[in-house]
Design a protein around this motif. Sequence first.
Motif, PDB file in Angstrom:
ATOM      1  N   PRO A  50       0.814  -1.223   0.000  1.00  0.00           N
ATOM      2  CA  PRO A  50       0.000   0.000   0.000  1.00  0.00           C
ATOM      3  C   PRO A  50       0.849   1.276   0.000  1.00  0.00           C
ATOM      4  O   PRO A  50       0.406   2.316  -0.483  1.00  0.00           O
ATOM      5  N   GLN A  51       2.074   1.179   0.498  1.00  0.00           N
ATOM      6  CA  GLN A  51       2.953   2.359   0.515  1.00  0.00           C
ATOM      7  C   GLN A  51       3.387   2.781  -0.888  1.00  0.00           C
ATOM      8  O   GLN A  51       3.896   3.886  -1.068  1.00  0.00           O
ATOM      9  N   ILE A  52       3.214   1.890  -1.868  1.00  0.00           N
ATOM     10  CA  ILE A  52       3.488   2.296  -3.244  1.00  0.00           C
ATOM     11  C   ILE A  52       2.188   2.264  -4.052  1.00  0.00           C
ATOM     12  O   ILE A  52       2.197   2.223  -5.273  1.00  0.00           O
ATOM     13  N   GLY A  96       9.818   4.265  12.931  1.00  0.00           N
ATOM     14  CA  GLY A  96       9.544   5.300  11.949  1.00  0.00           C
ATOM     15  C   GLY A  96       8.895   4.619  10.763  1.00  0.00           C
ATOM     16  O   GLY A  96       8.682   3.411  10.785  1.00  0.00           O
ATOM     17  N   CYS A  97       8.580   5.384   9.736  1.00  0.00           N
ATOM     18  CA  CYS A  97       7.909   4.809   8.568  1.00  0.00           C
ATOM     19  C   CYS A  97       8.197   5.684   7.358  1.00  0.00           C
ATOM     20  O   CYS A  97       8.133   6.913   7.466  1.00  0.00           O
ATOM     21  N   LEU A  98       8.512   5.054   6.230  1.00  0.00           N
ATOM     22  CA  LEU A  98       8.817   5.842   5.025  1.00  0.00           C
ATOM     23  C   LEU A  98       7.621   6.686   4.580  1.00  0.00           C
ATOM     24  O   LEU A  98       7.793   7.694   3.911  1.00  0.00           O
ATOM     25  N   SER A  99       6.416   6.297   4.993  1.00  0.00           N
ATOM     26  CA  SER A  99       5.219   7.061   4.629  1.00  0.00           C
ATOM     27  C   SER A  99       4.913   8.171   5.633  1.00  0.00           C
ATOM     28  O   SER A  99       3.985   8.956   5.418  1.00  0.00           O
ATOM     29  N   GLN A 139       5.972  -7.019  12.034  1.00  0.00           N
ATOM     30  CA  GLN A 139       4.706  -6.575  12.630  1.00  0.00           C
ATOM     31  C   GLN A 139       4.287  -5.219  12.081  1.00  0.00           C
ATOM     32  O   GLN A 139       3.111  -4.990  11.775  1.00  0.00           O
ATOM     33  N   HIS A 140       5.244  -4.317  11.938  1.00  0.00           N
ATOM     34  CA  HIS A 140       4.956  -2.984  11.385  1.00  0.00           C
ATOM     35  C   HIS A 140       4.426  -3.110   9.945  1.00  0.00           C
ATOM     36  O   HIS A 140       3.432  -2.464   9.584  1.00  0.00           O
ATOM     37  N   GLU A 141       5.066  -3.958   9.149  1.00  0.00           N
ATOM     38  CA  GLU A 141       4.665  -4.087   7.733  1.00  0.00           C
ATOM     39  C   GLU A 141       3.314  -4.802   7.596  1.00  0.00           C
ATOM     40  O   GLU A 141       2.496  -4.418   6.760  1.00  0.00           O
ATOM     41  N   VAL A 142       3.076  -5.842   8.421  1.00  0.00           N
ATOM     42  CA  VAL A 142       1.784  -6.532   8.351  1.00  0.00           C
ATOM     43  C   VAL A 142       0.666  -5.580   8.784  1.00  0.00           C
ATOM     44  O   VAL A 142      -0.427  -5.593   8.210  1.00  0.00           O
ATOM     45  N   ASP A 143       0.930  -4.716   9.742  1.00  0.00           N
ATOM     46  CA  ASP A 143      -0.046  -3.674  10.100  1.00  0.00           C
ATOM     47  C   ASP A 143      -0.439  -2.855   8.873  1.00  0.00           C
ATOM     48  O   ASP A 143      -1.617  -2.550   8.672  1.00  0.00           O
ATOM     49  N   HIS A 144       0.559  -2.480   8.062  1.00  0.00           N
ATOM     50  CA  HIS A 144       0.265  -1.700   6.848  1.00  0.00           C
ATOM     51  C   HIS A 144      -0.779  -2.397   5.977  1.00  0.00           C
ATOM     52  O   HIS A 144      -1.619  -1.744   5.360  1.00  0.00           O
ATOM     53  N   LEU A 145      -0.708  -3.734   5.912  1.00  0.00           N
ATOM     54  CA  LEU A 145      -1.625  -4.487   5.044  1.00  0.00           C
ATOM     55  C   LEU A 145      -3.056  -4.446   5.565  1.00  0.00           C
ATOM     56  O   LEU A 145      -4.000  -4.748   4.847  1.00  0.00           O
TER      57      LEU A 145
END
Length: 172
Positions: A50-52, A96-99, A139-145
Amino acid sequence: MDSLEIKIYGDEVLRKVCKPVEEITPELVNLAKKMLEAMYEAPGIGLAAPQIGKDIRLVVIDITHPDETDEREPHIMFNPSWEPEESSELVAYEEGCLSIPDVFCNVERPSTIKVRYTDEHGEAQEMRGVEGLLARCVQHEVDHLDGVLFVDKISQSDRILNQSKLKKMAKR
Ligand code: NI
């Protein structure tokens, strides 16, 4: 190859619940490789589809640091999921987060997890006893999904401290 544009806080795609990937096609593997490139370029240690701008369950991760190793360790994970291991405890660590540029706050998450995903060859993978930065990043990336951002999980005082930055970002 054009590099991918990273979506910033306020973009509605970051709030979508992403769709499972039914079939790992060469196009999707190519997209994952482009995501790794964009992540390295940023630079970051994880990036979710989703970040892209793609609402599919795909994340890429590499927690190695280029100054510390010649051998990077990229992970491409389709449909990733995780659960805490029995030995797990809640730990706070700065994220932190690139978004969400320029916002860094502590988030509490389980320390040790088991991760399941499908790799770029379509093979089911399971990683046991994942801990430290990798556990954090998964965990951070799965949250994004699931449309969840780390700033949803920060303390109220950190939220107040970062409120104006976040508002400005969302308005762009
Ligand atoms: Ni992020």
